[in-house]
Design an enzyme around this catalytic site. Structure first.
Site, PDB file in Angstrom:
ATOM      1  N   GLU A 150     -39.722  66.333 -44.436  1.00 26.57           N
ATOM      2  CA  GLU A 150     -39.001  65.462 -43.985  1.00 26.57           C
ATOM      3  C   GLU A 150     -37.548  64.480 -44.792  1.00 26.57           C
ATOM      4  OE1 GLU A 150     -39.375  64.242 -39.545  1.00 26.57           O
ATOM      5  OE2 GLU A 150     -40.813  66.167 -39.127  1.00 26.57           O
TER       6      GLU A 150
ATOM      7  N   GLU B 105     -46.843  64.584 -38.938  1.00 24.55           N
ATOM      8  CA  GLU B 105     -47.140  63.333 -38.351  1.00 24.55           C
ATOM      9  C   GLU B 105     -48.192  63.065 -37.550  1.00 24.55           C
ATOM     10  OE1 GLU B 105     -43.326  61.908 -37.287  1.00 24.55           O
ATOM     11  OE2 GLU B 105     -42.270  62.199 -40.003  1.00 24.55           O
TER      12      GLU B 105
HETATM   13  C1  GBH Z   1     -39.761  61.570 -37.382  1.00 25.75           C
HETATM   14  O1  GBH Z   1     -40.680  60.923 -37.561  1.00 25.75           O
HETATM   15  C2  GBH Z   1     -40.105  62.836 -36.829  1.00 25.75           C
HETATM   16  O2  GBH Z   1     -40.711  64.472 -36.618  1.00 25.75           O
HETATM   17  C3  GBH Z   1     -38.683  63.830 -36.603  1.00 25.75           C
HETATM   18  O3  GBH Z   1     -39.262  64.438 -34.686  1.00 25.75           O
HETATM   19  C4  GBH Z   1     -37.345  62.063 -35.902  1.00 25.75           C
HETATM   20  O4  GBH Z   1     -36.376  63.308 -35.219  1.00 25.75           O
HETATM   21  C5  GBH Z   1     -37.498  61.731 -37.183  1.00 25.75           C
HETATM   22  O5  GBH Z   1     -38.392  61.387 -37.707  1.00 25.75           O
HETATM   23  C6  GBH Z   1     -36.025  60.824 -37.434  1.00 25.75           C
HETATM   24  O6  GBH Z   1     -36.601  59.322 -36.160  1.00 25.75           O
HETATM   25  O7  GBH Z   1     -43.114  50.222 -37.273  1.00 25.75           O
HETATM   26  O8  GBH Z   1     -45.043  51.357 -37.057  1.00 25.75           O
HETATM   27  O9  GBH Z   1     -44.202  52.107 -35.373  1.00 25.75           O
HETATM   28  C7  GBH Z   1     -40.403  59.676 -38.005  1.00 25.75           C
HETATM   29  C8  GBH Z   1     -41.356  58.782 -38.433  1.00 25.75           C
HETATM   30  C9  GBH Z   1     -42.965  56.792 -37.702  1.00 25.75           C
HETATM   31  C10 GBH Z   1     -40.238  56.660 -38.658  1.00 25.75           C
HETATM   32  C11 GBH Z   1     -42.554  55.542 -37.498  1.00 25.75           C
HETATM   33  C12 GBH Z   1     -41.044  54.934 -37.854  1.00 25.75           C
HETATM   34  C13 GBH Z   1     -41.574  53.760 -37.410  1.00 25.75           C
HETATM   35  C14 GBH Z   1     -43.247  53.254 -37.334  1.00 25.75           C
HETATM   36  N1  GBH Z   1     -41.202  57.446 -37.980  1.00 25.75           N
HETATM   37  N2  GBH Z   1     -41.798  54.865 -37.711  1.00 25.75           N
HETATM   38  S1  GBH Z   1     -43.471  51.675 -36.856  1.00 25.75           S
END
Ligand code: GBH
Length: 462
Positions: free
Chosen positions: A366, A168
């Site tokens: 994931e 990510e």
């Molecule tokens: C994952 O990322 C991670 O890889 C992991 O470590 C974590 O524990 C897991 O999720 C649970 O959170 O509105 O633009 O701020 C999650 C990816 C990306 C999901 C950002 C939530 C919010 C986007 N995340 N998103 S924003």
């Protein structure tokens, strides 16, 4: 035809569960580990819920053998974990043999129980020493990352087949250097976009280093997080809002990885912020576009977007380039994180990726959900909501496969309840419950037994 045959996955489909180093290990000063940006960030006031830190986390550093025994008890065929860069190179440059030995022991313990190790090289814990030299906005970090990748390949490559370079880059770049809700907590859109490019450059250089030391049977890829954009109205303005959100979230890193460069529309949307593209040097886009063996797909939830009347207005989600677009509150059913449960969006994501990326093999690396799990009087965790979430999302994956997507793997996030970044220990994603209030005891949740049955039959129950 019985139900199990009706809902069968392709032969050889890979099943697993994942974690990341900083979220579970603890032992942050042991055996020569250096600090990462997340140690620094978590120590600062106001960055993490209730000032939780990951100094102990799940104490996996000391309990890895018992944890791997639990994986075997569940019957997990594959375990995806990340290597902590500052544990194996305290200053980001010089190898720390004791750190490498820890992952050596983890890999051997996994193989000893017949569990396939899947290594992620970068799950956000940059050595603080490299942040002090400029972090991901500095080009040199990409070269340091490739050296680190080569070191881990030399140390574990004889036994590890599955490799993810970066997990990510969106989060590391935009949440870390743009919005500042993740380490290192910087708020600068130009630095964030340049960090994004250097993360991709690091991915490309690491791919080259990994391939150079590879043997038959190894597979390498990149894991991207995707969030499909939904809108209530089907008109031009809403389509434009979706395009903007989709560009930054779903196409920015993907296009670069596929050799198409950064999408022209996102470059246009971000131009007013400053000359971030000056970070892209001749030849970089070819380096970034190393062929991968699969694309890692991380999916949790879609987003609902709304065009604003003022096209210059700053977005409420504060991401670079999203002027004139607001993100609406998610709609039920929600997880305890407040994320929308939308399995259908996973099917459309997989079929879109299949089309868009020319039939590339996909690996869901994931997917999972946080709920307010409780240990009941019978000593068990009856997490029916997670069981249903997994069931629906596995159906969605199967629908994607039936629509033609070449999906080869599914990895649940997460094996253990763990340190959920800015939210500390308040969000439980695990198949295994961890008692953070008392002794860090582990308990296999009901959803893990459900998942075990799916794995065993390679099919979904009705
Ligand atoms: C994952 O990322 C991670 O890889 C992991 O470590 C974590 O524990 C897991 O999720 C649970 O959170 O509105 O633009 O701020 C999650 C990816 C990306 C999901 C950002 C939530 C919010 C986007 N995340 N998103 S924003």
């Amino acid at each position: 035809m019985n139900d199990e045959l009706r809902y069968r996955f392709p032969a050889g489909f890979r099943w697993g569960a994942g974690t990341s180093a900083f979220q579970i290990e603890g032992g942050v000063t042991e055996d020569g580990r250096g600090p990462s940006v997340w140690d620094t960030f978590a120590a600062a006031e106001g960055s993490i819920h209730s000032r939780h830190t990951a100094e102990v986390a799940c104490d996996h550093f000391h309990r890895y053998e018992a944890d791997i025994a639990l994986m075997a008890e569940i019957g997990l065929p594959e375990y995806r974990f990340s290597v902590s860069w500052p544990r194996v190179m305290a200053d980001g440059r010089n190898p720390e043999p004791r750190g490498l030995e820890f992952y050596d022991r983890v890999v051997d313990a996994l193989l000893g129980r017949g569990i396939n190790p899947s290594v992620t090289l970068y799950h956000w814990d940059l050595p603080q020493a490299l942040e002090d030299e400029g972090g991901w906005p500095a080009r040199d970090t990409a070269y340091r990352f490739a050296d680190y990748a080569a070191l881990v390949q030399r140390s574990l490559g004889d036994r590890v087949d599955q490799w993810t370079t970066v997990n990510e880059p969106f989060c590391a770049a935009f949440l870390g250097y743009g919005i500042g809700v993740h380490a290192p907590g910087i708020q600068d859109d130009v630095l964030a976009l340049q960090a994004g490019h250097h993360l991709m450059l690091g991915h490309g250089l690491a791919m080259q280093a990994l391939r150079a030391g590879s043997r038959t049977g190894q597979e390498f890829g990149l894991a991207l997080n995707f969030s499909p954009a939904l809108a209530d109205v089907d008109d031009r303005r809403h389509a434009e809002a979706r395009r903007k959100f989709d560009g930054l979230h779903n196409r920015f890193f993907l296009d670069a990885m596929l050799g198409r460069g950064y999408p022209a529309d996102v470059v246009a949307d971000t131009r007013h912020l400053g000359e971030w593209t000056s970070a892209i040097r001749d030849g970089d886009l070819d380096l970034v576009a190393q062929p991968v063996d699969w694309l890692g797909v991380n999916y949790y939830a879609p987003a609902r977007v709304l065009p604003l009347d003022d096209p210059e207005a700053v977005s409420n989600c504060r991401l670079p380039g999203l002027r004139g677009v607001d993100v609406l509150p998610p709609r039920g059913p929600l997880t305890s994180f407040g994320w929308e449960q939308a399995p259908g969006a996973l099917t459309s994501l997989l079929t879109w990726l299949h089309e868009y990326a020319g039939g590339i093999p996909l690996a869901v690396l994931e997917n999972g959900a946080a709920f307010e799990d409780k240990v009941e009087a019978d000593g068990r965790v009856h997490d029916k909501e997670r069981e249903r979430y997994l069931h629906e999302h596995l159906h969605a994956v199967l629908d994607g496969i039936r629509a033609g997507a070449d999906v080869r793997a599914y990895v649940v996030w997460s094996f253990l309840d763990n340190f959920e970044w800015a939210l500390g220990y308040t969000q439980r994603f695990g198949l295994v419950h961890v008692d953070f209030a008392d002794g860090l005891d582990r308990r296999i949740k009901d959803s893990a037994y459900y998942y075990a049955r799916v794995i065993e039959t390679n099919a979904l129950p009705d």
